[in-house]
Design a protein around this motif. Structure first.
Motif, PDB file in Angstrom:
ATOM      1  N   GLU A 432       0.840  -1.196   0.000  1.00 23.16           N
ATOM      2  CA  GLU A 432       0.000   0.000   0.000  1.00 23.16           C
ATOM      3  C   GLU A 432       0.876   1.246   0.000  1.00 23.16           C
ATOM      4  N   SER A 433       1.950   1.212   0.788  1.00 26.86           N
ATOM      5  CA  SER A 433       2.854   2.355   0.869  1.00 26.86           C
ATOM      6  C   SER A 433       4.235   1.850   1.249  1.00 26.86           C
ATOM      7  N   LEU A 441      14.087  11.129   3.551  1.00 27.50           N
ATOM      8  CA  LEU A 441      13.070  10.087   3.459  1.00 27.50           C
ATOM      9  C   LEU A 441      11.985  10.467   2.454  1.00 27.50           C
ATOM     10  N   ALA A 442      11.479   9.444   1.781  1.00 23.27           N
ATOM     11  CA  ALA A 442      10.386   9.629   0.833  1.00 23.27           C
ATOM     12  C   ALA A 442       9.315   8.592   1.122  1.00 23.27           C
ATOM     13  N   LEU A 443       8.076   8.917   0.776  1.00 27.14           N
ATOM     14  CA  LEU A 443       6.955   8.002   0.957  1.00 27.14           C
ATOM     15  C   LEU A 443       6.283   7.782  -0.384  1.00 27.14           C
ATOM     16  N   LYS A 444       6.120   6.501  -0.762  1.00 27.44           N
ATOM     17  CA  LYS A 444       5.371   6.158  -1.967  1.00 27.44           C
ATOM     18  C   LYS A 444       4.034   5.577  -1.556  1.00 27.44           C
ATOM     19  N   LYS A 445       3.000   6.007  -2.245  1.00 31.57           N
ATOM     20  CA  LYS A 445       1.651   5.504  -1.979  1.00 31.57           C
ATOM     21  C   LYS A 445       0.872   5.592  -3.284  1.00 31.57           C
ATOM     22  N   GLY A 446       0.546   4.432  -3.854  1.00 29.81           N
ATOM     23  CA  GLY A 446      -0.080   4.446  -5.169  1.00 29.81           C
ATOM     24  C   GLY A 446       0.859   5.082  -6.179  1.00 29.81           C
ATOM     25  N   ASN A 447       0.338   5.997  -6.984  1.00 35.30           N
ATOM     26  CA  ASN A 447       1.176   6.698  -7.959  1.00 35.30           C
ATOM     27  C   ASN A 447       1.910   7.894  -7.378  1.00 35.30           C
ATOM     28  N   TRP A 448       1.634   8.197  -6.103  1.00 38.69           N
ATOM     29  CA  TRP A 448       2.208   9.404  -5.513  1.00 38.69           C
ATOM     30  C   TRP A 448       3.540   9.125  -4.830  1.00 38.69           C
ATOM     31  N   ASP A 477       3.574  12.848  -9.234  1.00 41.09           N
ATOM     32  CA  ASP A 477       2.605  11.862  -9.694  1.00 41.09           C
ATOM     33  C   ASP A 477       3.341  10.936 -10.657  1.00 41.09           C
ATOM     34  N   LEU A 478       3.809   9.803 -10.138  1.00 41.68           N
ATOM     35  CA  LEU A 478       4.640   8.913 -10.938  1.00 41.68           C
ATOM     36  C   LEU A 478       3.870   8.254 -12.074  1.00 41.68           C
ATOM     37  N   GLY A 479       2.557   8.215 -11.970  1.00 39.05           N
ATOM     38  CA  GLY A 479       1.761   7.674 -13.063  1.00 39.05           C
ATOM     39  C   GLY A 479       1.862   8.521 -14.315  1.00 39.05           C
ATOM     40  N   LYS A 495      -2.809  16.760  -0.177  1.00 36.15           N
ATOM     41  CA  LYS A 495      -2.115  15.486  -0.387  1.00 36.15           C
ATOM     42  C   LYS A 495      -0.761  15.496   0.311  1.00 36.15           C
ATOM     43  N   VAL A 496      -0.055  16.614   0.221  1.00 30.62           N
ATOM     44  CA  VAL A 496       1.236  16.755   0.916  1.00 30.62           C
ATOM     45  C   VAL A 496       1.039  16.602   2.413  1.00 30.62           C
ATOM     46  N   LYS A 497       0.013  17.247   2.958  1.00 28.34           N
ATOM     47  CA  LYS A 497      -0.265  17.184   4.389  1.00 28.34           C
ATOM     48  C   LYS A 497      -0.539  15.747   4.824  1.00 28.34           C
ATOM     49  N   LEU A 498      -1.359  15.038   4.060  1.00 29.58           N
ATOM     50  CA  LEU A 498      -1.718  13.663   4.418  1.00 29.58           C
ATOM     51  C   LEU A 498      -0.510  12.732   4.347  1.00 29.58           C
ATOM     52  N   MET A 499       0.319  12.923   3.336  1.00 26.54           N
ATOM     53  CA  MET A 499       1.472  12.040   3.198  1.00 26.54           C
ATOM     54  C   MET A 499       2.535  12.334   4.242  1.00 26.54           C
ATOM     55  N   GLN A 500       2.694  13.595   4.610  1.00 26.68           N
ATOM     56  CA  GLN A 500       3.628  13.912   5.692  1.00 26.68           C
ATOM     57  C   GLN A 500       3.126  13.327   7.012  1.00 26.68           C
ATOM     58  N   GLU A 501       1.834  13.377   7.234  1.00 25.50           N
ATOM     59  CA  GLU A 501       1.262  12.794   8.459  1.00 25.50           C
ATOM     60  C   GLU A 501       1.477  11.285   8.491  1.00 25.50           C
ATOM     61  N   GLU A 502       1.314  10.630   7.347  1.00 27.93           N
ATOM     62  CA  GLU A 502       1.524   9.182   7.313  1.00 27.93           C
ATOM     63  C   GLU A 502       3.001   8.845   7.541  1.00 27.93           C
ATOM     64  N   LEU A 503       3.879   9.610   6.933  1.00 27.45           N
ATOM     65  CA  LEU A 503       5.306   9.382   7.140  1.00 27.45           C
ATOM     66  C   LEU A 503       5.678   9.588   8.605  1.00 27.45           C
TER      67      LEU A 503
END
Length: 514
Positions: A432-433, A441-448, A477-479, A495-503
């Motif tokens: 999933e991620s 550090l980088a976070l991949k999730k789907g195409n993001w 957007d890697l797609g 989207k940036v906010k959500l991905m930073q929170e997940e990281l």
């Protein structure tokens, strides 16, 4: 009469469908597993991944007879942390001291934790490690005495047999080790190693550049003790009889790997075959020197491919092919100038080591961690499969635990997830991620793909690498943008906010089984 009818029908089924019966028998057995871990091989370095200036027919054979992965990753953009993640199933950035190690570093893998090789041991396998190690030796904060058995190393983390060199080929000590001891050591010529100051009277690359057969690139640090005409990182004295010849390293490792396969052909075995070829200093054997038209780096790619071909031949000769899962991958992305003036940059014209990806070794961009990944297991993995499932080497521990029906405790492999269906190239999407470690550090999730802000340098002039560091957040957007050319963070603030929170959640949890 019923018994006769049963045997008659069974015999008829076997005659009609022998492949089904054979497959059922094979599936019930434990497959041999060979993991070939190349060093510094980029996403675009193989012809099965689009390279046109060089041909890798044996690796292409693996892709043709098995599966080619287009979204597979090492955990990190450098070697030691990727190898740590592979062995432990833990993100290396969680643990201090998992950066690129000197040649005299202590073992960084805990000996009281489940590892990838000890998992196989628990499942009844014979385990072997051949090639580059670079995960440290000896007990924490204890200076290594190279002249006596080194009590803590590959054997203590799950390998029944190990033949390796301690760190990298550009670092001292330049010796092979077999299990706990230096191979061929003369007790009257003891080894000493120092990474802080010069020891002994042997010439160094800095003092005597005229003695070098492979000049060092400026300011890389490859100008200390000269061994075999090559300046190394670090200082060494003694052990002259035990020192390797660089041009022979690949052949020595191949011989040991083939011997391990031969000796364990009647048992289920796991072989970790860690190739050194493409890592600097690039010193191909005579049969490959000058054959690629791309200089030494191209020549060692040919040597690496040939080595893989020899392993495939050995499996064929021993009739082990159909019962062996063989995986090929790389510990990080490519680098051309990494310490020696071997003209890799000039002679690579028309060849893109990272393919269409941005960055390379040391980078948080895709070129740093997205690597070739090939898997073949006849009758289990469909030949000629291509999959874009998101997979990472860190997941091999949990995945093989599932395949071999081995239980994991909550403490085991905390960042490793069961992705065995993805590794066997079934039609699944994989992770999933995934958190990846490069310059930051980088976070991949789907195409993001999200790269968190960092104060580090954005460009490494010594290697010509874009690190991925930026004081501003990056979102790709890697797609639509696999080359990570357009940062769309400003247009996608939520989207940036959500991905930073997940990281942050993954980082702060201390484990990713959250």
């Amino acid at each position: 009469m019923k018994i006769f009818k049963f045997f008659f029908l069974s015999f008829t089924f076997i005659l009609a469908f022998p492949g089904v019966v054979l497959f059922a028998q094979k599936k019930a057995q434990k497959p041999n597993v060979i993991f070939i871990y190349a060093d510094d091989v980029g996403y675009g370095d193989l012809s099965c991944y689009g390279a046109t200036r060089i041909s890798t027919p044996n690796l292409d054979r693996l892709a043709k007879e098995g599966a080619r992965f287009t979204n597979a990753h090492a955990s990190s953009a450098t070697c030691t942390p990727s190898r740590y993640a592979l062995m432990t199933g833990e993100y290396p950035w969680r643990r201090k001291g998992t950066g690129v190690l000197p040649g005299d570093a202590s073992l960084i893998i805990p000996t009281d934790r489940l590892t990838l090789p000890s998992l196989f041991q628990n499942a009844g396998y014979k385990t072997g490690a051949v090639g580059k190690w670079h995960l440290g030796l000896g007990k924490t904060n204890k200076q290594i005495n190279w002249n006596k058995p080194v009590s803590t190393g590959p054997n203590e983390v799950g390998f029944d047999y190990a033949f390796y060199f301690p760190a990298t080929s550009d670092r001292v000590p330049t010796v092979f080790m077999e299990n706990h001891e230096v191979v061929g050591l003369d007790p009257d010529d003891p080894i000493e190693v120092d990474y802080a100051k010069k020891i002994g009277n042997e010439p160094t690359g800095a003092e005597h550049p005229e003695l070098l057969k492979l000049p060092a690139s400026p300011n890389h640090g490859h100008n200390n003790t000269i061994v075999n005409g090559i300046g190394r990182i670090g200082f060494m004295k003694g052990g002259k009889q035990a020192r390797w010849t660089d041009e022979e390293i690949g052949l020595v490792f191949l011989n040991k790997a083939e011997s391990f396969i031969e000796e364990n052909k009647a048992n289920p075995f796991f072989l970790y075959f860690s190739l050194n070829d493409i890592h600097v200093p690039r010193m191909p054997s005579t049969q490959f020197k000058g054959k690629s038209g791309m200089g030494l780096r191209g020549d060692v790619i040919l040597q690496m491919d040939w080595t893989v071909g020899e392993i495939l031949k050995k499996l064929d000769d021993l009739k082990l092919t159909e019962h062996t899962l063989i995986i090929f991958s790389s510990d990080n992305g490519p680098v051309l100038d990494d310490g020696y003036a071997d003209k890799a940059v000039e002679l690579a014209k028309g060849h893109k080591p990272a393919g269409s990806l941005r960055g390379g070794k040391y980078s948080a961009f895709e070129g740093g961690t997205r690597v070739p990944f090939l898997a073949r297991w006849p009758r289990v993995i469909k030949a000629g499969t291509e999959t874009d499932a998101l997979v990472c080497q860190i997941d091999m521990l949990s995945s093989f635990a599932a395949l071999l029906q081995q239980k994991l405790s909550f403490e085991d492999a905390p960042d490793s997830f069961n992705q065995i269906d993805a590794f066997l190239a079934k039609p699944v999407k994989g992770r999933e991620s995934l958190v990846l470690q490069g310059g930051t550090l980088a976070l991949k999730k789907g195409n993001w793909k999200y790269i968190e802000p960092s104060d580090g340098i954005a460009y490494m002039p010594l290697t010509g690498t874009e690190t991925g560091n930026d004081k501003k957040p990056q979102l790709y957007d890697l797609g639509k943008d696999l080359g990570e050319k357009s940062n769309v963070a400003a247009q996608n603030r939520n989207k940036v906010k959500l991905m930073q929170e997940e990281l942050d959640k993954i980082r702060e949890a201390g484990r990713s089984r959250y």
